[in-house]
Design a protein around this motif. Structure first.
Motif, PDB file in Angstrom:
ATOM      1  N   LEU A 184     -11.751  11.879  -3.216  1.00  0.00           N
ATOM      2  CA  LEU A 184     -11.349  11.466  -1.878  1.00  0.00           C
ATOM      3  C   LEU A 184      -9.905  11.823  -1.568  1.00  0.00           C
ATOM      4  N   ASN A 185      -8.996  11.675  -2.506  1.00  0.00           N
ATOM      5  CA  ASN A 185      -7.574  11.941  -2.237  1.00  0.00           C
ATOM      6  C   ASN A 185      -7.193  13.351  -2.671  1.00  0.00           C
ATOM      7  N   LYS A 186      -7.876  14.320  -2.087  1.00  0.00           N
ATOM      8  CA  LYS A 186      -7.653  15.723  -2.469  1.00  0.00           C
ATOM      9  C   LYS A 186      -6.243  16.195  -2.171  1.00  0.00           C
ATOM     10  N   SER A 187      -5.660  15.731  -1.074  1.00  0.00           N
ATOM     11  CA  SER A 187      -4.345  16.242  -0.673  1.00  0.00           C
ATOM     12  C   SER A 187      -3.284  15.924  -1.703  1.00  0.00           C
ATOM     13  N   SER A 188      -3.478  14.866  -2.466  1.00  0.00           N
ATOM     14  CA  SER A 188      -2.470  14.480  -3.448  1.00  0.00           C
ATOM     15  C   SER A 188      -2.482  15.378  -4.681  1.00  0.00           C
ATOM     16  N   LEU A 189      -3.411  16.302  -4.750  1.00  0.00           N
ATOM     17  CA  LEU A 189      -3.464  17.221  -5.889  1.00  0.00           C
ATOM     18  C   LEU A 189      -2.625  18.470  -5.662  1.00  0.00           C
ATOM     19  N   THR A 190      -2.108  18.636  -4.465  1.00  0.00           N
ATOM     20  CA  THR A 190      -1.344  19.836  -4.148  1.00  0.00           C
ATOM     21  C   THR A 190       0.143  19.536  -4.194  1.00  0.00           C
ATOM     22  N   GLY A 191       0.923  20.545  -4.543  1.00  0.00           N
ATOM     23  CA  GLY A 191       2.368  20.377  -4.563  1.00  0.00           C
ATOM     24  C   GLY A 191       2.831  19.455  -5.669  1.00  0.00           C
ATOM     25  N   VAL A 227      -6.116   1.593  -0.310  1.00  0.00           N
ATOM     26  CA  VAL A 227      -7.111   2.659  -0.256  1.00  0.00           C
ATOM     27  C   VAL A 227      -7.969   2.543   1.013  1.00  0.00           C
ATOM     28  N   SER A 228      -7.429   1.871   2.045  1.00  0.00           N
ATOM     29  CA  SER A 228      -8.167   1.743   3.306  1.00  0.00           C
ATOM     30  C   SER A 228      -8.475   3.102   3.896  1.00  0.00           C
ATOM     31  N   ASN A 229      -7.546   4.035   3.747  1.00  0.00           N
ATOM     32  CA  ASN A 229      -7.788   5.438   4.090  1.00  0.00           C
ATOM     33  C   ASN A 229      -7.870   6.188   2.762  1.00  0.00           C
ATOM     34  N   PRO A 230      -9.068   6.344   2.217  1.00  0.00           N
ATOM     35  CA  PRO A 230      -9.191   6.915   0.870  1.00  0.00           C
ATOM     36  C   PRO A 230      -8.623   8.319   0.734  1.00  0.00           C
ATOM     37  N   ALA A 231      -8.559   9.063   1.814  1.00  0.00           N
ATOM     38  CA  ALA A 231      -8.016  10.418   1.731  1.00  0.00           C
ATOM     39  C   ALA A 231      -6.510  10.401   1.510  1.00  0.00           C
ATOM     40  N   LYS A 232      -5.869   9.292   1.915  1.00  0.00           N
ATOM     41  CA  LYS A 232      -4.419   9.199   1.792  1.00  0.00           C
ATOM     42  C   LYS A 232      -4.023   7.811   1.286  1.00  0.00           C
ATOM     43  N   PRO A 233      -4.277   7.525   0.029  1.00  0.00           N
ATOM     44  CA  PRO A 233      -3.847   6.235  -0.511  1.00  0.00           C
ATOM     45  C   PRO A 233      -2.328   6.102  -0.400  1.00  0.00           C
ATOM     46  N   LYS A 234      -1.876   4.889  -0.172  1.00  0.00           N
ATOM     47  CA  LYS A 234      -0.438   4.681  -0.068  1.00  0.00           C
ATOM     48  C   LYS A 234      -0.023   3.448  -0.854  1.00  0.00           C
ATOM     49  N   THR A 235       1.191   3.489  -1.351  1.00  0.00           N
ATOM     50  CA  THR A 235       1.710   2.381  -2.135  1.00  0.00           C
ATOM     51  C   THR A 235       2.159   1.255  -1.214  1.00  0.00           C
ATOM     52  N   LEU A 236       1.577   0.070  -1.409  1.00  0.00           N
ATOM     53  CA  LEU A 236       1.949  -1.120  -0.649  1.00  0.00           C
ATOM     54  C   LEU A 236       3.070  -1.881  -1.332  1.00  0.00           C
ATOM     55  N   TYR A 237       3.050  -1.869  -2.641  1.00  0.00           N
ATOM     56  CA  TYR A 237       4.014  -2.647  -3.413  1.00  0.00           C
ATOM     57  C   TYR A 237       4.275  -1.933  -4.718  1.00  0.00           C
TER      58      TYR A 237
END
Length: 500
Positions: A184-191, A227-237
């Motif tokens: 799901l979080n494919k974009s985080s594999l780049t760069g 992980v509400s937006n699984p394509a772009k997980p973000k750190t809450l804390y």
């Protein structure tokens, strides 16, 4: 009440820091009453078809290891009906739908036929088969104790831990079609950008499946990933707890309380995490209480349950103290500000009186003795049974309907895989040295302690390490041991489910 905000983990010599931190624990930490260290839980009564243990409850005797008897395994009211061994496994596997996800060690990827997390289709329980392997960056690095399926069974997540501690790597998969996982979080594999901020060793989901938490071994590190937006997980804390060294965690039903295991000293902390659960602008983790004990060490993982409407924690210790192996503490948390120890779960081989025997048995089989590691229950509300994975003592099943009077009902200790080190490139156990100087050696010097050793110096594999939580599935147990891989176990002799 202590509040813990954003901090930056500072790698340091954990053992030295631990000594200072233990002395500085807050005054309201509650010590447990004097436990009965000399009693084991009543053993299972084995029915027809069983292959009972030949020694003490939980023991694989030295004589059985030398004679080859341990290579036949031991069973009591449990039988193996299916297996996928592959190249072995690392510490914690996951189950979703009709599939199992078996991670492998990141230590020997170049030598393995199939790196990463192995996807096993268990549509036929008598013939589990490998479908594919997930070798994206976190899963390939080794997920240690972080690979977990979401409560709905629709997502699978893990952080890249590698050699004991990892940073930054996080993989999230859609497993609604469990045999065909989709990243799901494919974009985080780049760069070079990190998909999340974490300093991780363990992981767990919030009950609503909207937050994946990870915990670290340094500076009490905690990370909450939205992980509400699984394509772009973000750190809450990204912050800390009141502990120097965290381990596994559990949550209450609404996700506002975290129960977090402590490594130094052994124990568990209760934390208010409602700021994160409710997505408040200012997010803090607030300590409510702690309970510590001296008859164990390296507390691994708590389980939160309610029995007869009363909340309890079952807290597993990964290692023991004073010659005892790590057991399980049962804690009443009806008054969450004053948690109370109500009972212990120990096998006979884990008792202090049998410490010398236990040491002799496992002298060449790696760091861990007959220690508990991970458990699961048949249901969280009004559970009747708990199944636990042990180092060297196999899978043990307990009747927990009365948490003050726990008894064993079944066990399965799989056949030892002696001489198969070269085939088990995914098994953390098979890759590790025969012995360590100490647990501190493992924690302080993971690169040295966990580097693959020459085969002649590796653990002798005379008893398996069943470190993964067994999962109750249709009155069976789906589980993984490091050397035997994934197995389906079936209850026999009416051992489970229990009759009214």
């Amino acid at each position: 009440m202590r509040t813990h905000t954003l901090l930056t983990p500072i790698p340091a010599t954990i053992a030295a820091l631990a000594m200072a931190w233990c002395a500085a624990w807050p005054a309201h930490a509650t010590e447990d009453p004097t436990p009965d260290l000399h009693a084991a839980v009543p053993p299972a009564t084995c029915g027809p078809g069983s292959q009972p243990e030949t020694g003490l409850q939980g023991q694989v005797p030295s004589q059985d290891r030398r004679s080859g008897r341990s290579q036949q395994g031991y069973s009591c009211n449990l039988e193996r009906v299916g297996q996928y061994q592959g190249e072995g496994a690392t510490w914690v596997s996951a189950v979703a739908g009709h599939c199992a996800y078996m991670p492998t060690s990141g230590l020997a990827n170049k030598q393995k036929k199939s790196p990463g997390v192995q996807v096993i289709d268990v549509s036929r329980t008598d013939r589990p088969n490998l479908v594919t392997a997930l070798d994206t960056r976190a899963f390939r690095a080794g997920t240690w104790e972080s690979l977990k399926a979401s409560p709905s069974g629709k997502m699978l997540a893990g952080v890249g831990v590698g050699l004991l501690i990892g940073a930054g790597k996080f993989d999230l998969y859609d497993v609604s079609d469990c045999a065909n996982p989709q990243l799901l979080n494919k974009s985080s594999l780049t760069g070079d950008s990190l998909p999340s901020t974490n300093f991780a060793h363990e992981g767990e989901w919030s009950p609503d499946g909207k937050t994946y938490w990870s915990s670290g071994l340094v500076a009490g590190a905690l990370t909450a990933i939205d992980v509400s937006n699984p394509a772009k997980p973000k750190t809450l804390y990204f912050g800390g707890s009141s502990m120097l060294v965290n381990h596994g965690m559990a949550f209450n039903a609404d996700g506002t309380r975290m129960y977090l295991a402590s490594i130094f000293p052994a124990g568990v902390g209760i934390y208010d995490v409602s700021d994160i659960q409710h997505r408040r602008t200012k997010r803090n983790v607030r300590q409510i209480a702690k309970l510590t004990w001296q008859d164990g060490s390296i507390s691994q993982k708590p389980l939160w349950v309610t029995i007869k409407g009363r909340p309890y924690l079952f807290v597993i210790d990964e290692a023991g103290a004073d010659g005892m192996a790590g057991g399980i503490h049962v804690i009443d948390i009806a008054d969450e500000a004053n948690p109370k120890l109500v009972s212990h779960i120990r096998l006979a081989i884990q008792l202090q009186a049998n410490a010398a025997v236990a040491k002799e048995d496992g002298a060449n089989n790696g760091l861990f003795s007959y220690d508990a590691h991970y458990c699961s229950v048949d249901r969280v509300v009004e559970p009747t049974a708990m199944a636990c994975g042990y180092f060297q003592a196999g899978i043990r099943v307990f009747d927990i309907r009365d948490p003050r009077q726990v008894r064993e009902v079944a066990y399965f200790n799989p056949p030892a895989q002696v001489g198969k080190q070269a085939l088990l490139r995914g098994s953390e156990h098979a890759l590790l040295p025969r012995s360590f100087k100490s647990i501190t050696d493992l924690v302080v010097n993971p690169l040295g302690a966990l580097s693959a050793s020459p085969e002649s110096q590796r653990a002798d594999l005379t008893a398996d390490w069943c470190s993964s939580p067994p999962k109750f599935v249709n009155n069976e147990l789906w589980t993984t041991c490091t050397d035997n891989g994934f197995m389906v176990l079936r209850f026999t002799n009416g051992a489970y489910p229990f009759k009214p």
